[in-house]
Design a protein around this motif. Structure first.
Motif, PDB file in Angstrom:
ATOM      1  N   ALA A  28      14.971  51.721  29.162  1.00 56.23           N
ATOM      2  CA  ALA A  28      15.606  51.251  30.398  1.00 56.23           C
ATOM      3  C   ALA A  28      16.745  50.286  30.093  1.00 56.23           C
TER       4      ALA A  28
ATOM      5  N   LEU B 272      20.758  52.224  33.699  1.00 53.64           N
ATOM      6  CA  LEU B 272      20.875  53.012  34.924  1.00 53.64           C
ATOM      7  C   LEU B 272      20.969  52.106  36.148  1.00 53.64           C
TER       8      LEU B 272
ATOM      9  N   SER C 221      19.826  50.809  39.673  1.00 56.05           N
ATOM     10  CA  SER C 221      18.461  50.715  40.196  1.00 56.05           C
ATOM     11  C   SER C 221      18.203  51.670  41.349  1.00 56.05           C
TER      12      SER C 221
ATOM     13  N   ASP D  60      17.385  55.058  39.140  1.00 56.70           N
ATOM     14  CA  ASP D  60      16.563  55.123  37.938  1.00 56.70           C
ATOM     15  C   ASP D  60      15.203  55.766  38.179  1.00 56.70           C
TER      16      ASP D  60
ATOM     17  N   VAL E 188      15.163  59.398  37.127  1.00 61.71           N
ATOM     18  CA  VAL E 188      15.091  59.558  35.677  1.00 61.71           C
ATOM     19  C   VAL E 188      13.668  59.281  35.201  1.00 61.71           C
TER      20      VAL E 188
ATOM     21  N   GLY F 224      14.058  47.582  33.909  1.00 60.26           N
ATOM     22  CA  GLY F 224      15.438  48.057  33.875  1.00 60.26           C
ATOM     23  C   GLY F 224      16.368  47.402  34.880  1.00 60.26           C
TER      24      GLY F 224
ATOM     25  N   ASP G  95      19.530  44.825  31.699  1.00 67.01           N
ATOM     26  CA  ASP G  95      19.848  45.956  30.845  1.00 67.01           C
ATOM     27  C   ASP G  95      21.090  45.603  30.028  1.00 67.01           C
TER      28      ASP G  95
END
Length: 331
Positions: A255, A260, A262, A265, A268, A288, A292
Motif C-alpha cells: 500500500a 493509490l 483512497s 484502493d 485493488v 495506505g 504512502d
C-alpha cells in the motif's frame, strides 16, 4: 527563495542537457536493449500518468480549501472549537477528518494551513490520517468493492478510527505542541496579510502558489511509485505475504509503495481476496490512505524531515499492531 529557484533552474538545465544528449546519440543505443525494456517502460509511463492525473484534481481541491482557510478562517475560530485538553481534542479531530471528503494528496496542504493558523500539531495529524480513510466516499467504495464480505468495510472504518486516535496520542506524547513546519512560525501568514487585502484575490494567489509548490513533489512521488509497481516481483510478494505476521506487513508495504488514491484502493485490495488473509487486506486498506510514498514526499515539502520520518514510523507501527490485535480478537 532565491536559492530554491536557483536549485530548480539547475535541475532544469541538467534535464535539458540529458535530453539533448539522447537526441544526438540515441541511435547508438542497442536495439535489443530497447526491445527488451520498452514494454516495461510503456507500463511505467501509463502508471505514472494515471497516478498524476488521478491525484491532480484532489491536489487542486486541497490547495483551494487550504487557500480558503488562509483567507477566511481566523485563529480565534479554531481555538473556540478545539478543547484545551489535548486528549479530548483528539475526538473532535477525528470528526473533522470524517467530514472532509479528501484523499491523502489533498489533506497535506489543508493540515499545514490549519497548523499555521494555530491548530495543535497532534490535532492536525489526526485530521491528516483520518480524513483520507474515514470519509463517506471511501466507505461507499469499500462497501461496493467487498459486497461478498461487508465486514471489511465496517472493520476498515473502526480500525482507522482507533489508529487515528492512537497516532494522535503518540504524536502529542513525543512532540507536544512543538513547531514542526519548515517555515518560521507565523512569518508567512503576517507577510501575506500585508500584501493581499482582497480576500478573493488572496485565495487564488495562495492556491496557485501552493499548487506549483506541491507539483514537483507529486511528480517525484508518482514517478517512484510507477517504477516500483512496474518492476515489483508479484510472485515473491504472495509467497512472503502468506504468513500470519508477515501478511499484514507485506500488504502495508505494498500500500505504501503503490500510493493509490483512497477512493479507489478498495477495488485493488479486493483483487487480493483469497490470496491474503482478511487482516492483511485490512492492513492495506487502513495504512495506505494514512501514509504512502507519494504522501511522504508531499509532507517533506512542508514538514521537517525528522518529523516526517517519525510520523511514518508511528503510523506504521500503530497500524500494524492494531491490525494484528484485531485479527487475534475478532477474525
Amino acid at each position: 527563495m532565491y536559492q530554491e529557484k536557483a536549485f530548480n533552474y539547475k535541475w532544469g538545465y541538467i534535464l535539458l542537457f540529458l535530453f539533448f544528449l539522447l537526441f544526438i546519440y540515441g541511435d547508438l543505443v542497442p536495439a535489443a536493449l530497447i526491445t527488451e525494456f520498452m514494454p516495461s517502460l510503456l507500463d511505467m509511463n501509463t502508471i505514472f500518468l494515471s497516478i498524476v492525473l488521478e491525484a491532480i484534481p484532489f491536489v487542486l481541491l486541497g490547495v483551494f480549501i487550504s487557500a480558503l482557510i488562509q483567507s477566511f478562517v481566523k485563529e480565534e475560530t479554531l481555538e473556540r472549537f478545539i478543547p484545551s485538553n489535548p486528549v479530548l481534542a483528539l475526538f473532535p479531530a477525528v470528526a473533522i477528518g470524517a467530514v472532509f471528503p479528501v484523499c491523502e494528496c489533498a489533506i497535506v496542504p489543508i493540515v499545514r494551513r490549519l497548523i499555521q493558523k494555530g491548530m495543535p500539531l497532534h490535532v492536525g495529524i489526526v485530521i491528516m490520517v483520518s480524513a483520507p480513510v474515514l470519509n463517506p466516499i471511501v466507505f461507499l467504495s469499500t462497501f461496493y468493492a467487498f459486497q461478498t464480505d461487508l465486514t471489511v468495510a465496517w472493520a476498515r472504518m473502526g480500525l482507522a478510527f482507533v489508529v487515528a486516535i492512537v497516532v494522535g496520542a503518540v504524536v502529542y506524547a513525543r512532540f507536544k505542541n512543538s513547531w514542526q513546519l519548515k517555515e518560521a512560525k507565523g512569518s508567512r501568514l503576517h507577510s501575506d496579510e500585508h500584501h493581499h487585502r482582497n480576500k478573493i484575490a488572496e485565495t487564488f494567489y495562495h492556491a496557485s502558489d501552493e499548487f506549483f509548490e506541491m507539483g514537483k513533489f507529486l511528480i517525484i512521488g508518482a514517478l517512484l511509485a510507477s517504477v516500483i509497481q512496474t518492476f515489483m516481483d508479484r510472485e515473491l510478494l504472495v509467497g512472503v505475504g502468506s504468513g500470519f505476521f508477515t501478511g499484514p506487513a507485506v500488504m502495508m508495504g505494498l500500500a505504501y509503495f503503490l500510493s493509490l488514491c483512497s477512493e479507489a484502493d478498495a477495488f485493488v485490495a479486493s483483487s487480493f481476496n483469497g490470496l491474503f488473509s482478511s487482516s492483511s487486506i485490512l492492513g492495506f486498506l487502513v495504512y495506505g490512505p494514512m501514509t504512502d510514498l507519494k504522501n511522504t514526499i508531499l509532507m517533506a515539502a512542508y514538514f521537517k524531515k525528522r518529523f516526517v520520518v517519525a510520523f511514518v514510523a508511528i503510523v506504521t507501527i500503530t497500524a500494524y499492531f492494531i491490525t494484528i490485535l484485531f485479527d487475534l480478537l475478532y477474525l
